[in-house]
Each structure stands twice: as C-alpha cells, then as structure tokens.
Design a protein around this motif. Structure first.
Motif, PDB file in Angstrom:
ATOM      1  N   GLY A 174      40.865  28.935  35.759  1.00 33.98           N
ATOM      2  CA  GLY A 174      42.089  29.128  34.983  1.00 33.98           C
ATOM      3  C   GLY A 174      42.007  30.339  34.069  1.00 33.98           C
ATOM      4  N   LEU A 175      40.846  30.515  33.410  1.00 33.91           N
ATOM      5  CA  LEU A 175      40.660  31.674  32.536  1.00 33.91           C
ATOM      6  C   LEU A 175      40.602  32.972  33.341  1.00 33.91           C
ATOM      7  CD1 LEU A 175      37.999  30.226  30.049  1.00 33.91           C
ATOM      8  CD2 LEU A 175      40.411  30.684  29.577  1.00 33.91           C
ATOM      9  N   THR A 176      39.957  32.923  34.514  1.00 34.06           N
ATOM     10  CA  THR A 176      39.893  34.116  35.359  1.00 34.06           C
ATOM     11  C   THR A 176      41.283  34.525  35.825  1.00 34.06           C
ATOM     12  OG1 THR A 176      37.682  33.491  36.140  1.00 34.06           O
ATOM     13  CG2 THR A 176      38.871  35.122  37.444  1.00 34.06           C
ATOM     14  N   ASP A 177      42.069  33.548  36.251  1.00 34.91           N
ATOM     15  CA  ASP A 177      43.453  33.826  36.651  1.00 34.91           C
ATOM     16  C   ASP A 177      44.219  34.510  35.535  1.00 34.91           C
ATOM     17  OD1 ASP A 177      43.470  32.921  39.264  1.00 34.91           O
ATOM     18  OD2 ASP A 177      44.004  30.875  38.736  1.00 34.91           O
ATOM     19  N   ALA A 178      44.146  33.925  34.345  1.00 31.37           N
ATOM     20  CA  ALA A 178      44.896  34.480  33.212  1.00 31.37           C
ATOM     21  C   ALA A 178      44.406  35.881  32.855  1.00 31.37           C
ATOM     22  CB  ALA A 178      44.766  33.554  32.002  1.00 31.37           C
ATOM     23  N   PHE A 179      43.093  36.094  32.920  1.00 35.11           N
ATOM     24  CA  PHE A 179      42.528  37.396  32.557  1.00 35.11           C
ATOM     25  C   PHE A 179      42.954  38.483  33.545  1.00 35.11           C
ATOM     26  CE2 PHE A 179      39.151  40.543  33.210  1.00 35.11           C
ATOM     27  CZ  PHE A 179      39.132  41.141  31.954  1.00 35.11           C
ATOM     28  N   VAL A 180      42.757  38.242  34.846  1.00 35.25           N
ATOM     29  CA  VAL A 180      43.032  39.310  35.820  1.00 35.25           C
ATOM     30  C   VAL A 180      44.527  39.575  35.949  1.00 35.25           C
ATOM     31  CG1 VAL A 180      40.893  38.976  37.096  1.00 35.25           C
ATOM     32  CG2 VAL A 180      42.921  37.703  37.782  1.00 35.25           C
ATOM     33  N   VAL A 181      45.334  38.523  35.969  1.00 44.97           N
ATOM     34  CA  VAL A 181      46.777  38.726  36.099  1.00 44.97           C
ATOM     35  C   VAL A 181      47.358  39.316  34.813  1.00 44.97           C
ATOM     36  CG1 VAL A 181      49.002  37.590  36.453  1.00 44.97           C
ATOM     37  CG2 VAL A 181      47.046  36.928  37.848  1.00 44.97           C
ATOM     38  N   GLY A 182      46.918  38.799  33.643  1.00 41.26           N
ATOM     39  CA  GLY A 182      47.388  39.362  32.382  1.00 41.26           C
ATOM     40  C   GLY A 182      47.008  40.831  32.233  1.00 41.26           C
ATOM     41  N   SER A 183      45.767  41.173  32.614  1.00 40.22           N
ATOM     42  CA  SER A 183      45.326  42.568  32.542  1.00 40.22           C
ATOM     43  C   SER A 183      46.110  43.439  33.521  1.00 40.22           C
ATOM     44  CB  SER A 183      43.829  42.658  32.851  1.00 40.22           C
ATOM     45  OG  SER A 183      43.071  41.912  31.920  1.00 40.22           O
ATOM     46  N   LEU A 184      46.373  42.888  34.698  1.00 36.61           N
ATOM     47  CA  LEU A 184      47.153  43.633  35.693  1.00 36.61           C
ATOM     48  C   LEU A 184      48.545  43.966  35.159  1.00 36.61           C
ATOM     49  CD1 LEU A 184      47.378  44.721  38.630  1.00 36.61           C
ATOM     50  CD2 LEU A 184      48.224  42.446  39.276  1.00 36.61           C
ATOM     51  N   VAL A 185      49.173  43.006  34.500  1.00 31.62           N
ATOM     52  CA  VAL A 185      50.513  43.232  33.944  1.00 31.62           C
ATOM     53  C   VAL A 185      50.469  44.286  32.841  1.00 31.62           C
ATOM     54  CG1 VAL A 185      52.415  42.167  32.674  1.00 31.62           C
ATOM     55  CG2 VAL A 185      51.305  40.913  34.540  1.00 31.62           C
ATOM     56  N   ILE A 186      49.452  44.209  31.975  1.00 31.51           N
ATOM     57  CA  ILE A 186      49.339  45.189  30.888  1.00 31.51           C
ATOM     58  C   ILE A 186      49.109  46.593  31.436  1.00 31.51           C
ATOM     59  CG2 ILE A 186      47.892  45.894  28.937  1.00 31.51           C
ATOM     60  CD1 ILE A 186      47.436  42.891  28.383  1.00 31.51           C
ATOM     61  N   PHE A 187      48.222  46.723  32.415  1.00 33.77           N
ATOM     62  CA  PHE A 187      47.956  48.025  33.010  1.00 33.77           C
ATOM     63  C   PHE A 187      49.184  48.552  33.765  1.00 33.77           C
ATOM     64  CE2 PHE A 187      43.657  47.327  31.868  1.00 33.77           C
ATOM     65  CZ  PHE A 187      42.991  48.541  31.972  1.00 33.77           C
ATOM     66  N   SER A 188      49.943  47.647  34.364  1.00 37.31           N
ATOM     67  CA  SER A 188      51.124  48.085  35.099  1.00 37.31           C
ATOM     68  C   SER A 188      52.153  48.710  34.166  1.00 37.31           C
ATOM     69  CB  SER A 188      51.760  46.903  35.840  1.00 37.31           C
ATOM     70  OG  SER A 188      52.361  45.982  34.937  1.00 37.31           O
ATOM     71  N   LEU A 246      46.046  38.088  44.012  1.00 37.13           N
ATOM     72  CA  LEU A 246      44.921  37.835  43.112  1.00 37.13           C
ATOM     73  C   LEU A 246      44.751  36.344  42.844  1.00 37.13           C
ATOM     74  CD1 LEU A 246      45.213  40.669  40.419  1.00 37.13           C
ATOM     75  CD2 LEU A 246      43.381  40.351  42.092  1.00 37.13           C
ATOM     76  N   LEU A 247      45.858  35.641  42.643  1.00 37.57           N
ATOM     77  CA  LEU A 247      45.779  34.195  42.430  1.00 37.57           C
ATOM     78  C   LEU A 247      45.223  33.493  43.665  1.00 37.57           C
ATOM     79  CD1 LEU A 247      49.093  33.303  40.538  1.00 37.57           C
ATOM     80  CD2 LEU A 247      46.773  33.406  39.638  1.00 37.57           C
ATOM     81  N   GLY A 248      45.582  34.005  44.832  1.00 40.02           N
ATOM     82  CA  GLY A 248      45.032  33.442  46.058  1.00 40.02           C
ATOM     83  C   GLY A 248      43.528  33.618  46.130  1.00 40.02           C
ATOM     84  N   ILE A 249      43.045  34.796  45.722  1.00 37.85           N
ATOM     85  CA  ILE A 249      41.604  35.063  45.745  1.00 37.85           C
ATOM     86  C   ILE A 249      40.862  34.096  44.823  1.00 37.85           C
ATOM     87  CG2 ILE A 249      39.830  36.752  45.121  1.00 37.85           C
ATOM     88  CD1 ILE A 249      41.801  38.951  45.998  1.00 37.85           C
ATOM     89  N   VAL A 250      41.335  33.959  43.592  1.00 35.68           N
ATOM     90  CA  VAL A 250      40.681  33.055  42.647  1.00 35.68           C
ATOM     91  C   VAL A 250      40.826  31.605  43.106  1.00 35.68           C
ATOM     92  CG1 VAL A 250      40.576  32.278  40.252  1.00 35.68           C
ATOM     93  CG2 VAL A 250      41.103  34.661  40.756  1.00 35.68           C
ATOM     94  N   GLY A 251      41.979  31.271  43.675  1.00 37.24           N
ATOM     95  CA  GLY A 251      42.195  29.919  44.153  1.00 37.24           C
ATOM     96  C   GLY A 251      41.186  29.508  45.214  1.00 37.24           C
ATOM     97  N   PHE A 252      40.875  30.416  46.128  1.00 38.18           N
ATOM     98  CA  PHE A 252      39.896  30.101  47.167  1.00 38.18           C
ATOM     99  C   PHE A 252      38.472  30.113  46.617  1.00 38.18           C
ATOM    100  CE2 PHE A 252      43.398  31.473  50.060  1.00 38.18           C
ATOM    101  CZ  PHE A 252      43.541  30.244  50.706  1.00 38.18           C
TER     102      PHE A 252
END
Length: 269
Positions: free
Chosen positions: A100-114, A131-137
């Motif tokens: 859950g923390l990894t999802d929030a970190f990578v997606v949140g960072s992706l949005v900020i960088f975008s 990205l969520l699919g990668i972490v999900g698996f």
C-alpha cells in the motif's frame, strides 16, 4: 455502547488462533487491504497537495479484478493446514502496508513529476494503472509463497488477462498510448518500484519485531495501557475506568512507556 461492542468484538477476533482448511484468510484479507491503504493515502495526497486523482474508477476495477478478486478466489481453494498465529489485524496490516505504501509512493511521485514535466493527466492514468499492476503482482507473489504450479498458473493467467484487457479492451478501461515523456517517467518509477517495496517490507518487519521485543520488556499493566491507548485508540478516561486506575496514573504510565520506547528504538539503531 455500540463503539464499545465493536471494539470488544475486534479484540476477540484479533486474538483468535484460526485454523483454516483453505488459503489463509489473513493472506486474502491482506490483498483487499492494500487497495484501501493506497486509496486513502493517495486521496490525502491529492487533497493536501491539490493534485488531480490520477485513476479512473474503471482502471481501479481493472487492477482490483486481476490482482485481488480473481487471485483471491482461486487461492482460497488451495488446501492449507497452517494456524494463524498472533493477532489477526496486526498480521494483515503488516502484510498489506509495504504494498500500500509503495503504491502511494510511486503513483504519488509520478503525479508530482508529471506536473513538473507537463505530462497530460490521460497519460498519467495509463502509467499509474500499469504501476499498480506491477505492485499488485509483487504483493500477490509475496503472500502466495511457497509457490507451486497451481499458484504460478494463477499468477501467469492473471498477468496475461490484464495485458489482454489493456490491449483489446483499452477503450473500456480508459487505457491510452503514452507520450515519450510519460514513458520515460513510467520506466524510471517501474525500476524504483521493486527496491522500494523490498525496503518497506524489511523496514516494517524490523519495526514490528522491535516493538514486540519492547512490549515484552514492559510489565503486564503497562503493556495493556499502552496497547489500549495506541492500538485500540481508547480514550484515557475509558482506560482508567476499565482498569480501575486514576487518569493521572494512566497518563504517567503512558509517558514513561513512550520514554522507554524512544530509548529502546535509539538503542536498536
């Protein structure tokens, strides 16, 4: 009265040693909890930093279907004779938090960088979904150990089905082609995802072990007071009443325990 009933019920549930003839219920619960942790954290990030929420409902449904719903159903058919040890709620939180923390970190960072690189929100939705699919698996693999042919078949089948849906049902799930800038950001955060997930898994495990060792050093009364205040979030007044203590004594016990915890964690490094 209702709050006290729910709290006492949760306490009883978390103390059970569950024997299950199927795939461990705490593993299945962990899968579903990952999405809740991620959604909560990403919503808070969106609110406090005025960011647009990057995912569409259909994209969340897509990821949930192939990394949570379908795998959980088939894995629930796997015979399992292991006992669930310890506290049920603690166990599922410890399993779900890293993902859950990894999802929030990578997606949140992706949005900020975008925002900084002027990448469109449509592109970011697609990148976030993958990205969520990668972490999900990753978490699915983690909680499915030890792996066998049946579990590998489930995972590989879900991966294939996810990519099939993204390619041939892309309009249904809002999947679009990505710009070069978005692809570069996606590749960067895809590489970062695995080490972040591995570090958080290690760190949360270390912190949990350290806290358990610390609790073992406390007297029974101090341990109960500490757990009721900071785990079950009971007000000091209720703790005092339930244990036949004065409120001042409860506050003093909590202060001493906090000081001991700080010294203990500093000693642990």
């Amino acid at each position: 009265a209702f709050r006290q009933y729910m709290r006492s019920s949760a306490t009883r549930i978390s103390s059970f040693r569950i024997f299950s003839s199927s795939f461990s219920s705490e593993r299945t619960a962990s899968l579903f909890l990952v999405k809740n942790i991620f959604s909560l954290l990403l919503s808070l990030l969106s609110i406090f930093f005025s960011l647009s929420y990057p995912l569409k409902p259909s994209q969340i449904s897509l990821i949930s279907m192939f990394t949570i719903g379908i795998p959980a159903f088939f894995l629930s058919q796997v015979p399992n004779k292991d006992l669930i040890h310890g506290h049920f709620i603690s166990n599922i939180l410890l399993k779900a938090l890293p993902a859950g923390l990894t999802d929030a970190f990578v997606v949140g960072s992706l949005v900020i960088f975008s925002e900084a690189f002027n990448v469109s929100s449509v592109d970011i939705s697609t990148a976030s979904t993958i990205l969520l699919g990668i972490v999900g698996f990753m978490i699915l693999y983690q909680i499915s150990k030890p792996m066998n042919k049946y579990k590998w078949g489930i995972m590989i089948g879900c991966v294939i089905a996810l990519f099939f849906s993204m390619i041939f049902l892309r309009n249904l799930f809002g999947i679009t082609s990505m710009s070069i800038r978005c692809i570069m950001l996606f590749v960067m955060f895809s590489i970062v995802t695995e080490p972040v997930f591995r570090f958080l898994t290690w760190f949360i495990g270390w912190l949990s072990d350290a806290l358990n060792r610390f609790l073992d050093t406390l007297s029974p009364a101090a341990r109960v007071v500490f757990m009721r205040r900071y785990w079950w979030c009971m007000p000091v007044k209720e703790i005092a009443a339930s244990m036949g203590m004065k409120e001042s004594a409860v506050k003093m016990s909590l202060a001493r325990t906090r000081e001991k915890l700080r010294d203990y964690l500093e000693g642990e490094g």
